[in-house]
Scaffold this active site. Structure first.
Site, PDB file in Angstrom:
ATOM      1  N   TYR A   1       0.960  -1.300   0.071  1.00  0.00           N
ATOM      2  CA  TYR A   1       0.085  -0.066   0.083  1.00  0.00           C
ATOM      3  C   TYR A   1       1.020   1.348   0.447  1.00  0.00           C
ATOM      4  O   TYR A   1       1.548   0.903   0.162  1.00  0.00           O
ATOM      5  CB  TYR A   1      -1.451  -0.107   1.108  1.00  0.00           C
ATOM      6  CG  TYR A   1      -0.340   0.412   2.362  1.00  0.00           C
ATOM      7  CD1 TYR A   1      -0.491   1.895   3.251  1.00  0.00           C
ATOM      8  CD2 TYR A   1      -0.295  -0.932   3.131  1.00  0.00           C
ATOM      9  CE1 TYR A   1       0.865   1.965   4.587  1.00  0.00           C
ATOM     10  CE2 TYR A   1       0.956  -0.717   4.681  1.00  0.00           C
ATOM     11  CZ  TYR A   1       0.581   0.359   4.810  1.00  0.00           C
ATOM     12  OH  TYR A   1       1.630   1.400   6.138  1.00  0.00           O
ATOM     13  N   CYS A   2       0.570   2.938  -0.285  1.00  0.00           N
ATOM     14  CA  CYS A   2       1.270   3.437  -0.726  1.00  0.00           C
ATOM     15  C   CYS A   2       0.056   4.833   0.237  1.00  0.00           C
ATOM     16  O   CYS A   2      -0.523   4.651   0.890  1.00  0.00           O
ATOM     17  CB  CYS A   2       1.847   4.704  -1.874  1.00  0.00           C
ATOM     18  SG  CYS A   2       0.552   4.004  -3.488  1.00  0.00           S
ATOM     19  N   ARG A   3      -0.350   5.609  -0.442  1.00  0.00           N
ATOM     20  CA  ARG A   3      -0.459   7.227  -0.234  1.00  0.00           C
ATOM     21  C   ARG A   3      -2.353   7.164  -0.538  1.00  0.00           C
ATOM     22  O   ARG A   3      -2.722   8.409   0.136  1.00  0.00           O
ATOM     23  CB  ARG A   3      -0.074   8.416  -0.940  1.00  0.00           C
ATOM     24  CG  ARG A   3       1.335   8.437  -0.661  1.00  0.00           C
ATOM     25  CD  ARG A   3       2.102   9.650  -1.392  1.00  0.00           C
ATOM     26  NE  ARG A   3       3.514  10.474  -0.824  1.00  0.00           N
ATOM     27  CZ  ARG A   3       4.467  10.637  -1.451  1.00  0.00           C
ATOM     28  NH1 ARG A   3       4.065  10.692  -2.541  1.00  0.00           N
ATOM     29  NH2 ARG A   3       5.648  11.404  -0.936  1.00  0.00           N
TER      30      ARG A   3
ATOM     31  N   CYS B   1      -1.954   7.453  -6.509  1.00  0.00           N
ATOM     32  CA  CYS B   1      -0.222   6.991  -5.921  1.00  0.00           C
ATOM     33  C   CYS B   1       0.236   5.749  -6.474  1.00  0.00           C
ATOM     34  O   CYS B   1      -0.145   4.313  -6.438  1.00  0.00           O
ATOM     35  CB  CYS B   1       0.112   6.691  -3.703  1.00  0.00           C
ATOM     36  SG  CYS B   1       2.012   6.285  -3.859  1.00  0.00           S
TER      37      CYS B   1
END
Length: 222
Positions: free
Chosen positions: A177-179, A183
């Site tokens: 996962y990221c932002r 993202c």
């Protein structure tokens, strides 16, 4: 009884936040600060602007009450003024996505074709975390991980993923996962792990949405 001038002054004041967000770079700063506090210099690198230009944008957001700042030594750090700002940004984004057709085209042009990516929802990830049969990777920059992350997630900034593929054993189910929805770090991390024969999937949204849902988060000093 209030007169027309008072009413106009009130509504003019209310739209100051909207005016402050009426710039792509400032909106991008709000999106980044949703991950946690950052210095002016770090933010300048993120939005590909000079420190001077970035500082001007941040001052505009500060005057509108959307961010707050603190000084540490020679550096100034900024953060969102509160959870209401996160809700405002999310509502603006979701409204634009739902009603502005051209935005959908721009999103698709930017993020590319995600049809080849396996995804997992927040609820599914919560279940897998309870079962303990998944490796969760936070592929945001390290400072964002330190500010807050999904409990049990390992910090593996995207810039390090290629050199650290070997750290995850074959056969492990990986969730990156990221932002958030715009993202691309998680997308590319999933593709890299998949190319190496791993089972990898992307969290449908990102850390801000996880946090906004009231789900547990952790912070780290290491």
């Amino acid at each position: 009884m209030a007169d027309q001038q008072d009413k106009e002054a009130l509504f003019d004041a209310l739209v100051e936040a909207a005016k402050a967000l009426g710039n792509g770079r400032r909106a991008e700063l709000i999106d980044i600060l949703g991950q946690g506090e950052r210095s002016v210099e770090e933010l300048a690198v993120e939005i590909h602007q000079t420190v001077a230009n970035t500082s001007q944008h941040l001052q505009r957001l500060l005057r509108a009450g959307l961010v707050c700042s603190r000084r540490s030594g020679t550096r100034i750090y900024y953060s969102l003024a509160g959870t209401a700002v996160e809700r405002l940004w999310r509502a603006l984004r979701e409204t634009a996505e739902a009603h502005a057709r051209e935005l959908g085209d721009l999103v698709r042009a930017y993020v590319g074709d995600r049809a080849d990516l396996s995804t997992i929802t927040r609820d599914e990830l919560r279940l897998r975390l309870r079962q303990g049969d998944v490796v969760v990777l936070d592929v945001r920059p390290a400072q964002e991980y330190k500010a807050g992350h999904i409990p049990g997630a390992l910090s593996m900034p995207f810039s390090d993923v290629k050199s650290r593929l070997h750290e995850v054993s074959q056969g492990s189910q990986i969730v990156a996962y990221c932002r958030g929805p715009y993202c691309l770090y998680a997308d590319e991390a999933v593709r890299l792990f998949t190319d190496e024969g791993h089972l990898a999937t992307r969290l449908e949204e990102g850390f801000p949405e996880w946090k906004a849902a009231g789900l547990p988060i952790e912070q780290s000093d290491s």
